[in-house]
Write a protein that holds these residues in place. Structure first.
Motif, mmCIF file in Angstrom:
data_model
loop_
_atom_site.group_PDB
_atom_site.id
_atom_site.type_symbol
_atom_site.label_atom_id
_atom_site.label_comp_id
_atom_site.label_asym_id
_atom_site.label_seq_id
_atom_site.Cartn_x
_atom_site.Cartn_y
_atom_site.Cartn_z
ATOM 1 N N MET A 1 -13.464 -7.945 -2.241
ATOM 2 C CA MET A 1 -12.055 -7.632 -2.213
ATOM 3 C C MET A 1 -11.575 -6.397 -2.762
ATOM 4 O O MET A 1 -10.519 -6.117 -2.506
ATOM 5 N N VAL A 2 -12.494 -5.547 -3.466
ATOM 6 C CA VAL A 2 -12.095 -4.486 -4.047
ATOM 7 C C VAL A 2 -11.916 -3.203 -3.102
ATOM 8 O O VAL A 2 -12.850 -2.765 -2.172
ATOM 9 N N PRO A 3 -10.758 -2.677 -3.018
ATOM 10 C CA PRO A 3 -10.532 -1.510 -1.938
ATOM 11 C C PRO A 3 -11.301 -0.244 -2.344
ATOM 12 O O PRO A 3 -10.684 0.145 -3.542
ATOM 13 N N LYS A 4 -12.360 0.333 -1.775
ATOM 14 C CA LYS A 4 -12.993 1.509 -2.155
ATOM 15 C C LYS A 4 -13.123 2.649 -1.222
ATOM 16 O O LYS A 4 -13.145 2.395 -0.191
ATOM 17 N N THR B 1 3.079 0.550 2.241
ATOM 18 C CA THR B 1 1.649 0.339 1.841
ATOM 19 C C THR B 1 1.376 -1.097 1.348
ATOM 20 O O THR B 1 2.364 -1.672 1.284
ATOM 21 N N SER B 2 0.266 -1.505 1.414
ATOM 22 C CA SER B 2 -0.194 -2.849 0.872
ATOM 23 C C SER B 2 -0.852 -2.743 -0.473
ATOM 24 O O SER B 2 -1.081 -1.840 -1.120
ATOM 25 N N LEU B 3 -0.457 -3.850 -1.066
ATOM 26 C CA LEU B 3 -1.154 -4.106 -2.248
ATOM 27 C C LEU B 3 -2.655 -4.721 -2.107
ATOM 28 O O LEU B 3 -2.955 -5.241 -0.980
ATOM 29 N N HIS B 4 -3.513 -4.712 -3.241
ATOM 30 C CA HIS B 4 -4.830 -5.260 -2.979
ATOM 31 C C HIS B 4 -5.186 -6.230 -4.026
ATOM 32 O O HIS B 4 -5.325 -5.818 -5.129
ATOM 33 N N PRO B 5 -5.233 -7.527 -3.616
ATOM 34 C CA PRO B 5 -5.585 -8.507 -4.439
ATOM 35 C C PRO B 5 -7.031 -8.514 -4.736
ATOM 36 O O PRO B 5 -7.881 -8.189 -3.749
ATOM 37 N N ILE B 6 -7.663 -8.502 -5.998
ATOM 38 C CA ILE B 6 -9.020 -8.309 -6.272
ATOM 39 C C ILE B 6 -9.705 -9.598 -7.058
ATOM 40 O O ILE B 6 -10.943 -9.587 -7.177
#
Ligand code: ADP
Ligand code: MG
Length: 311
Positions: free
Chosen positions: A236-239, A277-282
């Protein structure tokens, strides 16, 4: 002794000092209550040539912006609104002309963008290297301030943006590729001031900080301060590039926060419609030791990730 070992030692040595009503060492900013409803927030970050930047690889304009940006990021990290800065410069004689003027243009432009005053500082000579030391001052409604110490078991762990771009950019710069998009990201980080202010007005956001040293190290500060553990789902980590850079390189200056799981979807919808813009749950906060368990599609991973440390 490590960087954080030294800070612990300083805390121990100075334990007998009065706090005079101030909340001190251990968060992104110190907090000084000034009325029933408001606090001042203060933070200081130093940039040293050859440690934080290379003179030939950074324009003075970008360096002026970045020096301020990393300080404003710590104000954003607690959900405060920046008001003013103090700027201290230690400069060798050869930069006392065009270089320092361009530096100040960058500093001024980012200050203007965020409505921040410059209210003082200090100037000294240096034999060789440039050192930039900035104090940033913000204000916040006392009830809205977000700390590292208030994560709760069951919270979702969230970032405000893609991670690792700055680390990829630094690699480009060190290879001599100064003009890539990632190199620009590294030189021009955006402090998430508006995002921090908005998140601060939401009760379901529990703990918050900014990502300066990489999630692998910064999340540990939230875990230790809150007395909880974490699971991070690597898928799930946006990289922006490698997973290692996304977790370890740091200098992305996105916000890292925890949010009550039952309220996250609603928060996310609000955030999307406000910022586009989006948030990123990780991952999630779990009970237990202040450690991160790295999972890939729910399978525990052996690999160890650690963030940037000075020593
Ligand atoms: P950040 O990455 O958000 O700038 P740091 O990791 O640099 O925060 O610092 C952690 C905490 O330790 C902060 O509260 C900071 O104010 C405090 N700190 C760091 N160095 C010193 C020092 N030399 N003396 C007193 N406090 C310090
Ligand atoms: Mg910080």
């Amino acid at each position: 002794m490590t960087e954080f070992g030294l800070i612990d030692k300083i805390v121990g040595l100075c334990a007998a000092l009065p706090d005079n009503g101030c909340e001190g060492i251990g968060d992104d900013c110190a907090v000084i209550p000034i009325s029933e409803s408001e606090s001042l927030l203060l933070t200081q970050d130093m940039l040293v040539e050859r440690i934080h930047f290379l003179r030939h690889a950074t324009s003075p304009y970008d360096l002026g912006r970045k020096s301020l940006a990393v300080n404003l990021s710590d104000i954003a990290a607690m959900g405060a609104t920046p008001m003013a800065t103090l700027l201290s410069l230690s400069l060798p004689a050869e930069v006392m002309g065009d270089w320092v003027e361009e530096f100040m243009r960058g500093y001024r432009d980012l200050s203007l963008e965020h409505g921040v005053a410059l209210i003082g500082g200090d100037t000294t000579a240096s034999k060789e290297d440039i050192t930039i030391n900035i104090t940033a001052i913000g204000r916040a409604n006392r009830a809205n301030i977000k700390r590292r110490s208030t994560a709760e078991v069951g919270d979702i762990i969230v970032t405000t943006g893609v991670l690792g771009g700055s680390g990829e950019g630094l690699n480009d710069i060190l290879r001599g590729d100064l003009d890539t998009d990632m190199a620009t990201l590294h030189r021009r980080p955006t402090p998430r001031i508006k995002e921090g202010e908005w998140l601060a007005t939401h009760e379901e956001v529990h703990a918050m900080m900014d990502i300066s040293d990489g999630v692998a190290s910064d999340l540990l500060h939230i875990l230790r301060a809150s007395g909880v553990g974490a699971h991070i789902e690597l898928s799930m980590v946006p990289k922006a590039g490698s997973l290692r850079n996304a977790l370890c390189a740091g200098e992305d200056y996105e916000l890292l926060f925890t949010c009550s799981a039952t309220h996250f979807e609603r928060l996310h919808e609000g955030y999307r419609s406000h910022f586009g813009t989006s948030l990123h749950p990780i991952g999630e906060i779990v009970a237990g030791e202040a450690m991160i368990e790295w999972l890939n599609h729910n399978e525990p991973q052996e690999e160890i990730f650690s963030g940037f440390v000075h020593y």
